[in-house]
Write an enzyme that holds these catalytic residues in place. Structure first.
Site, PDB file in Angstrom:
ATOM      1  N   THR A 254      83.624  67.117  66.497  1.00 12.99           N
ATOM      2  CA  THR A 254      83.502  68.574  66.339  1.00 12.99           C
ATOM      3  C   THR A 254      83.291  69.181  67.723  1.00 12.99           C
ATOM      4  O   THR A 254      82.886  68.483  68.648  1.00 12.99           O
ATOM      5  CB  THR A 254      82.283  68.924  65.462  1.00 12.99           C
ATOM      6  OG1 THR A 254      81.124  68.373  66.099  1.00 12.99           O
ATOM      7  CG2 THR A 254      82.415  68.338  64.072  1.00 12.99           C
TER       8      THR A 254
ATOM      9  N   TRP B 153      71.985  92.230  55.557  1.00 12.60           N
ATOM     10  CA  TRP B 153      72.898  91.339  56.266  1.00 12.60           C
ATOM     11  C   TRP B 153      74.157  92.087  56.675  1.00 12.60           C
ATOM     12  O   TRP B 153      74.729  92.830  55.886  1.00 12.60           O
ATOM     13  CB  TRP B 153      73.308  90.154  55.387  1.00 12.60           C
ATOM     14  CG  TRP B 153      72.197  89.189  55.134  1.00 12.60           C
ATOM     15  CD1 TRP B 153      71.558  88.979  53.958  1.00 12.60           C
ATOM     16  CD2 TRP B 153      71.607  88.296  56.077  1.00 12.60           C
ATOM     17  NE1 TRP B 153      70.601  88.014  54.101  1.00 12.60           N
ATOM     18  CE2 TRP B 153      70.602  87.573  55.392  1.00 12.60           C
ATOM     19  CE3 TRP B 153      71.806  88.022  57.430  1.00 12.60           C
ATOM     20  CZ2 TRP B 153      69.817  86.606  56.006  1.00 12.60           C
ATOM     21  CZ3 TRP B 153      71.019  87.067  58.047  1.00 12.60           C
ATOM     22  CH2 TRP B 153      70.038  86.365  57.353  1.00 12.60           C
TER      23      TRP B 153
ATOM     24  N   LYS C 261      71.114  90.411  60.992  1.00  4.40           N
ATOM     25  CA  LYS C 261      70.190  90.923  59.975  1.00  4.40           C
ATOM     26  C   LYS C 261      69.488  92.161  60.525  1.00  4.40           C
ATOM     27  O   LYS C 261      68.696  92.060  61.455  1.00  4.40           O
ATOM     28  CB  LYS C 261      69.175  89.852  59.584  1.00  4.40           C
ATOM     29  CG  LYS C 261      68.479  90.196  58.299  1.00  4.40           C
ATOM     30  CD  LYS C 261      67.699  89.035  57.751  1.00  4.40           C
ATOM     31  CE  LYS C 261      67.344  89.284  56.298  1.00  4.40           C
ATOM     32  NZ  LYS C 261      66.513  88.254  55.749  1.00  4.40           N
TER      33      LYS C 261
ATOM     34  N   GLU D 279      85.412  68.370  59.576  1.00  7.29           N
ATOM     35  CA  GLU D 279      84.797  67.499  58.570  1.00  7.29           C
ATOM     36  C   GLU D 279      85.561  67.497  57.245  1.00  7.29           C
ATOM     37  O   GLU D 279      85.267  66.703  56.360  1.00  7.29           O
ATOM     38  CB  GLU D 279      83.352  67.954  58.286  1.00  7.29           C
ATOM     39  CG  GLU D 279      82.377  67.713  59.429  1.00  7.29           C
ATOM     40  CD  GLU D 279      82.276  68.904  60.387  1.00  7.29           C
ATOM     41  OE1 GLU D 279      83.263  69.658  60.491  1.00  7.29           O
ATOM     42  OE2 GLU D 279      81.225  69.059  61.018  1.00  7.29           O
TER      43      GLU D 279
HETATM   44  P1  AMP Z   1      86.309  73.359  63.253  1.00  5.27           P
HETATM   45  O1  AMP Z   1      85.616  72.180  62.690  1.00  5.27           O
HETATM   46  O2  AMP Z   1      86.240  73.457  64.744  1.00  5.27           O
HETATM   47  O3  AMP Z   1      87.712  73.447  62.754  1.00  5.27           O
HETATM   48  O4  AMP Z   1      85.549  74.664  62.741  1.00  5.27           O
HETATM   49  C1  AMP Z   1      85.346  74.906  61.374  1.00  5.27           C
HETATM   50  C2  AMP Z   1      84.850  76.313  61.147  1.00  5.27           C
HETATM   51  O5  AMP Z   1      85.864  77.263  61.544  1.00  5.27           O
HETATM   52  C3  AMP Z   1      84.583  76.642  59.700  1.00  5.27           C
HETATM   53  O6  AMP Z   1      83.326  76.169  59.273  1.00  5.27           O
HETATM   54  C4  AMP Z   1      84.686  78.168  59.698  1.00  5.27           C
HETATM   55  O7  AMP Z   1      83.486  78.751  60.155  1.00  5.27           O
HETATM   56  C5  AMP Z   1      85.776  78.416  60.715  1.00  5.27           C
HETATM   57  N1  AMP Z   1      87.055  78.599  60.010  1.00  5.27           N
HETATM   58  C6  AMP Z   1      88.009  77.688  59.756  1.00  5.27           C
HETATM   59  N2  AMP Z   1      89.051  78.226  59.091  1.00  5.27           N
HETATM   60  C7  AMP Z   1      88.739  79.533  58.916  1.00  5.27           C
HETATM   61  C8  AMP Z   1      89.393  80.634  58.281  1.00  5.27           C
HETATM   62  N3  AMP Z   1      90.589  80.505  57.724  1.00  5.27           N
HETATM   63  N4  AMP Z   1      88.757  81.835  58.279  1.00  5.27           N
HETATM   64  C9  AMP Z   1      87.547  81.991  58.846  1.00  5.27           C
HETATM   65  N5  AMP Z   1      86.882  80.991  59.467  1.00  5.27           N
HETATM   66  C10 AMP Z   1      87.463  79.773  59.489  1.00  5.27           C
END
Ligand code: AMP
Length: 548
Positions: free
Chosen positions: A186, A444, A439, A330
């Site tokens: 990540t 929120w 907040k 993940e």
């Molecule tokens: P990553 O593991 O770097 O791909 O990041 C995952 C995070 O990216 C998710 O938990 C979301 O917060 C954000 N994310 C992924 N896809 C979207 C989407 N289509 N719209 C909004 N946020 C997203």
């Protein structure tokens, strides 16, 4: 009573075998890091992956060893995906956009035995050379003529020389389908990066599902470009799913700007491409500025962060369908898809486009739960907010070599840390990351909602909304924007932009204009750095006011 069907394991090698036997002459076209366009077929991919597998065995790697890659999307990276995983090693894709210290941490934490590196990224390995521990060989993904000479890494090996003497025969082992196949960390903006260890079974099931009509809907007639990098969640599984259907693959290499993507899409007849919103905005801006049309593109897949409504409208007005998906490293990554239901057919095109900005419904294989602050499921009314939890065969149960268990309450659910609403149709909308919600006076405020509204303003190129501390309200929103060239945007413009679209308390107190917004290694807004920037700017403003 047990069923009487064959117990054939779901292995990545089965995808390659299927592709070469049924679509051996399908092309893989790559923009090469050395320059120019490289073309070959699935047949060549199979032969060269087998040569690589023989080379890895000769290097003395043992089953389960990690093989690092620092590479763009291209044919040699495809050979690593297949040659490494199919022979029982683990293909560890490293994100070159991370900070050097994070890359060194990841290489050591994964205990990579060998690293395969594109020419572009050799300087990264030179910079971290004193810090990496057990890497026994570094192989540059190029030929002899283009080999770099490095005083810091004098023993660099050349990929083409490494595989040239090897045999094209290799029997992929019949592994247990739960054997680890790939590793991806990540981006770790708040803590050390964490390793997600995919299995053959999870990768095959995820890739198969992603081909469904409402998800990517790939067919043998498609020409597919993963703009999303192969170092980011296996390029959403496209290197596997394209071979499952037998579609031509077009790899963009290092050239991800609007002009380069446009010329590649047009010259290769790309019908569907996947990438993050930033990539698509750059492509649309270039195409509009140069009055060009996208003649072959039929669909784009977007995810990674929320696509702005304006982007969806711009594609739809060109008759290009937008497929919006949500996912995480993940979750392999696909978990939710924003698909139209039969009852939506008669909605106005504006409403349909607005629906597409939502993250959508769980795909088959992914179960969701949304818990409120009390740990109980929230009402599915599209208003109440809760924490999104997921489970399924391609969701991580834990992190690689970690003592910290990631699952929620230890009962088999993965806590995404995304705050969402969910409606009666199970359509999920992300409100924010847990830590990015603002907040104010007990209410929120969704930073994503403010950003979406701001991004639709013609003067604004990109916008971020973050909290500033406030004595009276606890927190108040601040809008930070990068403007379009020569555009203006004042505080009054901001107030009229938000008025009537959000509650009065949600209208940001300030707008700060910056030359560029900081992004993390996967191209997402780096909220921690933006919050720091806001603190510094506002402190500077207060000092200037004191001096007056
Ligand atoms: P990553 O593991 O770097 O791909 O990041 C995952 C995070 O990216 C998710 O938990 C979301 O917060 C954000 N994310 C992924 N896809 C979207 C989407 N289509 N719209 C909004 N946020 C997203």
């Amino acid at each position: 009573m047990r069923g009487m069907m064959m117990n054939v394991p779901l292995l990545i090698s089965s995808i390659l075998k299927h592709a070469v036997e049924n679509h051996g002459d399908t092309e893989i076209v790559s923009r090469a890091t050395e320059g120019g366009i490289h073309r070959y077929t699935y047949f060549d991919l199979d032969q060269r992956s087998k040569k690589l597998a023989n080379a890895l065995q000769r290097m003395g790697l043992k089953s389960g060893d990690r093989v690092g890659t620092l590479a763009w999307n291209g044919y040699r990276h495809m050979e690593l995906y297949y040659g490494v995983s199919c022979s029982g090693f683990i293909c560890h894709t490293i994100n070159p956009r991370l900070f050097h210290d994070q890359i060194a941490y990841i290489v050591n934490h994964a205990d990579d035995s060998v690293i395969f590196v594109d020419l572009t990224f050799v300087p990264i390995l030179e910079a971290i050379a004193p810090k990496i521990e057990n890497v026994r060989a570094i192989v540059v993904l190029t030929d002899e003529a283009n080999m770099p000479r490095s005083a810091i890494l004098p023993n660099l090996l050349c990929y083409e020389d490494l595989i040239a003497p090897e045999s094209e025969a290799f029997d992929w082992p019949e592994l247990d389908e739960n054997t680890a196949s790939g590793l991806c960390y990540t981006s770790g903006t708040t803590s050390d990066p964490k390793g997600v260890l995919y299995s053959h079974r999870s990768s095959v099931l995820h890739a198969l599902t992603s081909c469904l009509p409402e998800i990517f809907g790939f067919t043998v007639c498609d020409v597919i470009t993963p703009v999303v990098p192969m170092f980011h969640v296996n390029a959403w599984g496209i290197p596997f799913s394209a071979l499952i259907v037998g579609a031509k693959l077009v790899m963009p290499g290092a050239n991800l700007d609007g002009a380069s993507l446009y010329s590649l899409f047009e010259s290769e007849g790309v019908t569907i491409a996947g990438g993050v919103p930033t990539v698509w905005m750059a492509l649309l801006d270039w195409v509009d500025a140069n009055a060009q049309s996208l003649s072959s593109l039929q669909r784009i897949a977007v995810g990674g962060s929320a696509p702005p409504l304006d982007m969806i409208n711009r594609f739809q007005s060109r008759n290009i369908l937008v497929r919006h998906a949500w996912g995480m490293t993940e979750t392999s990554p696909i978990g939710l898809v924003s698909a139209k239901l039969p009852k939506h057919q008669n909605l106005s095109s504006e409403k349909q486009a607005l629906n597409l900005t939502k993250q959508g419904r769980p795909i088959y294989g992914v179960e969701i739960r949304v818990d409120g602050a009390d740990g109980k499921p929230i009402p599915r009314d599209g208003k109440a907010m809760g924490n999104l939890l997921v489970r399924g065969p391609w969701i991580a149960s834990d992190y690689f070599n970690s003592r910290q268990n990631s699952t929620h309450e230890d009962n088999g659910w993965f806590d995404t840390n995304d705050v969402v609403t969910v409606d009666a149709d199970n359509i999920v909308q992300i409100v924010d990351r847990t830590k990015d919600l603002i907040k104010s006076g007990g209410e929120w405020i969704s930073s994503i909602e403010l950003e979406n509204i701001a991004q639709a303003h013609p003067s604004i190129k990109e916008a971020a909304a973050v909290a500033k501390l406030d004595q009276r309200w606890g927190e108040r929103p601040v809008l930070v924007v990068q403007l379009q060239p020569d555009a203006l945007f004042t505080h009054d413009d901001m107030v009229s932009l938000f008025s009537g679209k959000v509650g009065k308390w949600s209208i940001p107190d300030e707008v700060i204009i910056v030359d560029e917004l900081p992004h993390n290694a996967t191209g997402k807004l780096l909220k921690s750095a933006i919050r720091e920037l806001v603190t510094i700017r506002l402190a500077g403003k207060a000092d200037a006011a004191d001096d007056d």
